[in-house]
Design a protein around this motif. Structure first.
Motif, mmCIF file in Angstrom:
data_model
loop_
_atom_site.group_PDB
_atom_site.id
_atom_site.type_symbol
_atom_site.label_atom_id
_atom_site.label_comp_id
_atom_site.label_asym_id
_atom_site.label_seq_id
_atom_site.Cartn_x
_atom_site.Cartn_y
_atom_site.Cartn_z
ATOM 1 N N TYR A 39 0.833 -1.211 0.000
ATOM 2 C CA TYR A 39 0.000 0.000 0.000
ATOM 3 C C TYR A 39 0.866 1.260 0.000
ATOM 4 C CZ TYR A 39 -3.180 3.583 1.829
ATOM 5 O OH TYR A 39 -3.904 4.741 2.004
ATOM 6 N N TRP A 40 1.901 1.255 0.808
ATOM 7 C CA TRP A 40 2.715 2.471 0.955
ATOM 8 C C TRP A 40 3.773 2.591 -0.128
ATOM 9 C CZ3 TRP A 40 1.102 6.094 4.162
ATOM 10 C CH2 TRP A 40 0.261 5.719 5.213
ATOM 11 N N TYR A 51 5.685 6.360 -0.736
ATOM 12 C CA TYR A 51 5.305 7.563 0.028
ATOM 13 C C TYR A 51 6.493 8.003 0.851
ATOM 14 C CZ TYR A 51 1.876 10.639 2.330
ATOM 15 O OH TYR A 51 1.167 11.716 2.776
ATOM 16 N N LEU A 102 -1.616 8.070 15.670
ATOM 17 C CA LEU A 102 -2.111 6.703 15.852
ATOM 18 C C LEU A 102 -2.441 6.162 14.475
ATOM 19 C CD1 LEU A 102 -4.438 5.083 18.354
ATOM 20 C CD2 LEU A 102 -5.195 5.119 15.971
ATOM 21 N N GLY A 123 -2.987 1.317 16.610
ATOM 22 C CA GLY A 123 -4.363 1.141 17.073
ATOM 23 C C GLY A 123 -5.333 1.460 15.959
ATOM 24 N N THR A 143 -8.815 9.069 6.599
ATOM 25 C CA THR A 143 -8.625 7.834 7.368
ATOM 26 C C THR A 143 -9.934 7.158 7.766
ATOM 27 O OG1 THR A 143 -6.493 8.551 8.233
ATOM 28 C CG2 THR A 143 -7.711 6.945 9.562
ATOM 29 N N LEU A 147 -13.223 2.647 7.469
ATOM 30 C CA LEU A 147 -14.005 1.774 8.359
ATOM 31 C C LEU A 147 -15.421 1.649 7.813
ATOM 32 C CD1 LEU A 147 -12.866 3.508 11.643
ATOM 33 C CD2 LEU A 147 -12.420 1.119 11.102
HETATM 34 C C1 LIG Z 1 -4.961 7.667 2.747
HETATM 35 S S1 LIG Z 1 -3.938 7.277 4.126
HETATM 36 C C2 LIG Z 1 -3.832 8.869 4.907
HETATM 37 C C3 LIG Z 1 -2.577 9.049 5.695
HETATM 38 C C4 LIG Z 1 -2.364 10.464 6.213
HETATM 39 N N1 LIG Z 1 -3.405 10.857 7.168
HETATM 40 C C5 LIG Z 1 -2.354 11.415 5.042
HETATM 41 O O1 LIG Z 1 -3.340 12.128 4.858
HETATM 42 O O2 LIG Z 1 -1.362 11.400 4.294
HETATM 43 C C6 LIG Z 1 -5.042 6.379 5.179
HETATM 44 C C7 LIG Z 1 -4.436 6.088 6.529
HETATM 45 O O3 LIG Z 1 -5.411 5.493 7.363
HETATM 46 C C8 LIG Z 1 -4.785 4.450 8.096
HETATM 47 N N2 LIG Z 1 -5.877 3.605 8.597
HETATM 48 C C9 LIG Z 1 -6.686 2.788 7.901
HETATM 49 N N3 LIG Z 1 -7.607 2.230 8.702
HETATM 50 C C10 LIG Z 1 -7.373 2.722 9.941
HETATM 51 C C11 LIG Z 1 -7.996 2.543 11.199
HETATM 52 N N4 LIG Z 1 -9.038 1.710 11.360
HETATM 53 N N5 LIG Z 1 -7.499 3.203 12.264
HETATM 54 C C12 LIG Z 1 -6.444 4.034 12.131
HETATM 55 N N6 LIG Z 1 -5.809 4.249 10.961
HETATM 56 C C13 LIG Z 1 -6.273 3.605 9.881
HETATM 57 C C14 LIG Z 1 -3.856 3.840 7.088
HETATM 58 O O4 LIG Z 1 -2.887 2.995 7.628
HETATM 59 C C15 LIG Z 1 -3.270 5.118 6.487
HETATM 60 O O5 LIG Z 1 -2.241 5.630 7.288
#
Ligand SMILES: C[S@@+](CC[C@H](N)C(=O)[O-])C[C@H]1O[C@@H](n2cnc3c(N)ncnc32)[C@H](O)[C@@H]1O
Length: 218
Positions: A39-40, A51, A102, A123, A143, A147
């Motif tokens: 993914y990254w 990234y 987180l 988490g 983020t 969910l």
């Molecule tokens: C599109 S990326 C955004 C990353 C960062 N906030 C940015 O805007 O560059 C989505 C992020 O959500 C995290 N993520 C996905 N599901 C999550 C969850 N249930 N709880 C916390 N983080 C989650 C992923 O690992 C990733 O870091």
């Protein structure tokens, strides 16, 4: 509660919608949703396509600091902090600010910026392991849409619980059927997405009183 574009200073992401759409399969989506190396830092079909820190979040950090009046000694949490770029840039832009993150991705946390080491927690957004009102501000950028809807509701309640409403969330959305179609061709990981009105109803249901904005591809 205000609609405000706090990411407006970021450069526009380069997206080849047709290539993404053609490369999408159940296997690619399943891999992307692990939020691991593919993914990254794997090929673009799986997510970011590599990234790396380039300082682009510094101007966003400046805008967030100014919008929320953040000062040294205050505590900020970035839910979905990834590799900690924003956590690092918030502290660079406001020395003395206590920024934390987180994320659900062990890969991102173990490939984070040095400045963020010890500040990032593993988490999930729907269960934030901190006491009420721990933070002066909670951010969650692109983020919580990862969910399913009932858990988005829980995540918003958690953000509200920790921040008292001094918060900002940005989520996937679209304003027209055409934008929705483009979004659906592009999306890999989002489990819940909606028009702004649908999101606003969800914010209300969750009792979320913070600020918000939309990630819209057009
Ligand atoms: C599109 S990326 C955004 C990353 C960062 N906030 C940015 O805007 O560059 C989505 C992020 O959500 C995290 N993520 C996905 N599901 C999550 C969850 N249930 N709880 C916390 N983080 C989650 C992923 O690992 C990733 O870091």
């Amino acid at each position: 509660m205000a609609e405000i574009d706090l990411l407006g200073s970021l450069p526009r992401a380069k997206r080849n919608i047709q290539k993404r759409s053609e490369g999408k399969s159940a296997a690619v989506i399943a891999e992307a949703r692990k939020f691991g190396e593919m993914y990254w830092d794997g090929p673009r079909e799986y997510g970011y396509g590599g990234y790396r820190y380039d300082g682009r979040w510094r101007s966003v950090a400046r805008d967030l600091i100014s919008h929320f009046g953040l000062k040294p000694g205050m505590r900020v949490l970035d839910v979905g902090c990834g590799k900690g770029f924003l956590v690092k840039d918030l502290m660079l832009e406001c020395p003395g600010l206590e920024a934390f993150g987180l994320d659900i991705s062990l890969y991102a946390l173990t490939h984070c910026e040095r400045e963020a080491v010890g500040r990032l927690h593993l988490g999930s957004a729907e269960k934030l392991p901190f006491p009420d009102r721990t933070f002066d501000c909670v951010l969650s950028i692109n983020t919580i849409h990862n969910l399913p809807r009932p858990k988005v509701l829980e995540a918003l309640r958690e953000i509200q619980r920790l921040s008292g409403g001094r918060a900002f969330v940005q989520v996937d959305s679209y304003r027209t059927p055409e934008q929705k179609e483009i979004f659906e061709s592009w999306v890999l990981t989002a489990e819940f997405h909606d028009y702004p009105d649908g999101w606003l109803a969800l914010f209300r249901d969750a009792g979320y009183t913070g600020d918000y904005y939309w990630t819209i591809i057009d």
